[in-house]
Design a protein around this motif. Sequence first.
Motif, mmCIF file in Angstrom:
data_model
loop_
_atom_site.group_PDB
_atom_site.id
_atom_site.type_symbol
_atom_site.label_atom_id
_atom_site.label_comp_id
_atom_site.label_asym_id
_atom_site.label_seq_id
_atom_site.Cartn_x
_atom_site.Cartn_y
_atom_site.Cartn_z
ATOM 1 N N GLY A 117 -1.110 6.601 7.532
ATOM 2 C CA GLY A 117 -1.676 5.600 6.637
ATOM 3 C C GLY A 117 -1.170 4.203 6.938
ATOM 4 N N SER A 118 0.118 4.069 7.231
ATOM 5 C CA SER A 118 0.693 2.753 7.533
ATOM 6 C C SER A 118 0.083 2.152 8.786
ATOM 7 C CB SER A 118 2.212 2.870 7.687
ATOM 8 O OG SER A 118 2.809 3.361 6.516
ATOM 9 N N CYS A 169 0.831 -1.206 0.000
ATOM 10 C CA CYS A 169 0.000 0.000 0.000
ATOM 11 C C CYS A 169 0.866 1.257 0.000
ATOM 12 C CB CYS A 169 -0.937 0.001 1.208
ATOM 13 S SG CYS A 169 -2.341 -1.129 1.067
ATOM 14 N N VAL A 170 2.002 1.224 0.699
ATOM 15 C CA VAL A 170 2.916 2.375 0.681
ATOM 16 C C VAL A 170 3.501 2.555 -0.718
ATOM 17 C CG1 VAL A 170 5.120 3.252 1.540
ATOM 18 C CG2 VAL A 170 3.470 2.297 3.129
ATOM 19 N N LEU A 171 3.959 1.455 -1.320
ATOM 20 C CA LEU A 171 4.586 1.534 -2.645
ATOM 21 C C LEU A 171 3.605 1.993 -3.724
ATOM 22 C CD1 LEU A 171 6.757 -1.733 -2.576
ATOM 23 C CD2 LEU A 171 7.497 0.627 -2.206
ATOM 24 N N MET A 203 -4.562 4.415 2.827
ATOM 25 C CA MET A 203 -3.187 4.901 2.705
ATOM 26 C C MET A 203 -3.144 6.172 1.870
ATOM 27 S SD MET A 203 0.067 4.708 3.213
ATOM 28 C CE MET A 203 0.224 3.081 3.953
ATOM 29 N N ILE A 204 -3.922 6.227 0.810
ATOM 30 C CA ILE A 204 -3.854 7.359 -0.111
ATOM 31 C C ILE A 204 -4.333 8.652 0.539
ATOM 32 C CG2 ILE A 204 -4.800 8.289 -2.271
ATOM 33 C CD1 ILE A 204 -4.801 5.450 -3.363
ATOM 34 N N ILE A 205 -5.427 8.590 1.260
ATOM 35 C CA ILE A 205 -6.028 9.817 1.800
ATOM 36 C C ILE A 205 -5.101 10.535 2.795
ATOM 37 C CG2 ILE A 205 -7.974 10.763 3.082
ATOM 38 C CD1 ILE A 205 -8.527 9.863 0.191
#
Length: 290
Positions: free
Chosen positions: A216-217, A89-91, A171-173
């Motif tokens: 997010g993480s 999700c981070v990548l 994660m995006i928000i």
Amino acid sequence: MTHPDPGAAPVRKRRLSFLGAMPLTLLFIGLLIVPLVLTIVLSFRPYDYDLGVQAGWTLDQYIEIFTSNYTLTVFWRTLWISGLVTIICVLIGVPESYILSRMKAPWNSVFLLVILSPLLISLVVRAFGWSMLLNPMSPIGKLTEMMGLGSLLYTSSAVVIGLVHVMLPFMIIPVWTSLNKIDPQTIKAAYSLNATKWQTIKRVILPQATPGILSGSLIVFGLSTSAFAIPVLLGGGRSRMVSNSIYEQFMIDLNWPMGAALAMMLLIMNLIIMMSYNQILERSYKRSLG
């Protein structure tokens, strides 16, 4: 003529603040603290399969957790799946958030709606959608069979794919919010000092986006460790996670003390990992900002 006491106003303000906070405080205690305390107490109760939960205190549940290879395997599977989902999700989420933050109206609103639209669909419906896509009879299933990978359905890979799809908006928000707070003048200053685009991203944008990446993480990891529907529908019985074992203990075996002990161990594992990750990332953030 009497003069008002200058110290009375702050005292009155504190009293009003205290009274205003009381309803939320009572709600917090009633909905979080009390159930948590009851779960802790229940996890130390003896259990008999014929008589049910007994009075007294015991460590049998916790001893069984640490001595059972099956339970330790379930905890390890939960840990590495949640960690892998967070990394993916981070990548994916950080570059996507950066692209979204660079978009102009109205395209940024359109793509933000596209990102958030899966949240409007039931989690169970999305899980069934992935089960149809990963089915051995589907084009994806036939392709993986031709590649010698076998069927992805009812494997840990299917669980990871489903969780990434579900958790990516979370994660995006936060990252997108952090990127929107960056002063554009700092980016222009970096370019005026002959910094390349990669140097600007690495030394200016990424450090300032670190709080969003951290938030997010933690959200993605916490939600992944407690996921229930995705592991059941996409993992089947071969990719069981801790939340599935907790449900089984409470609803099928009726061993409530063991279910409570598993829930407490999952909570402790989450707290240790999240606090450690928070400390490491915050230290790196402060070092990058000097």
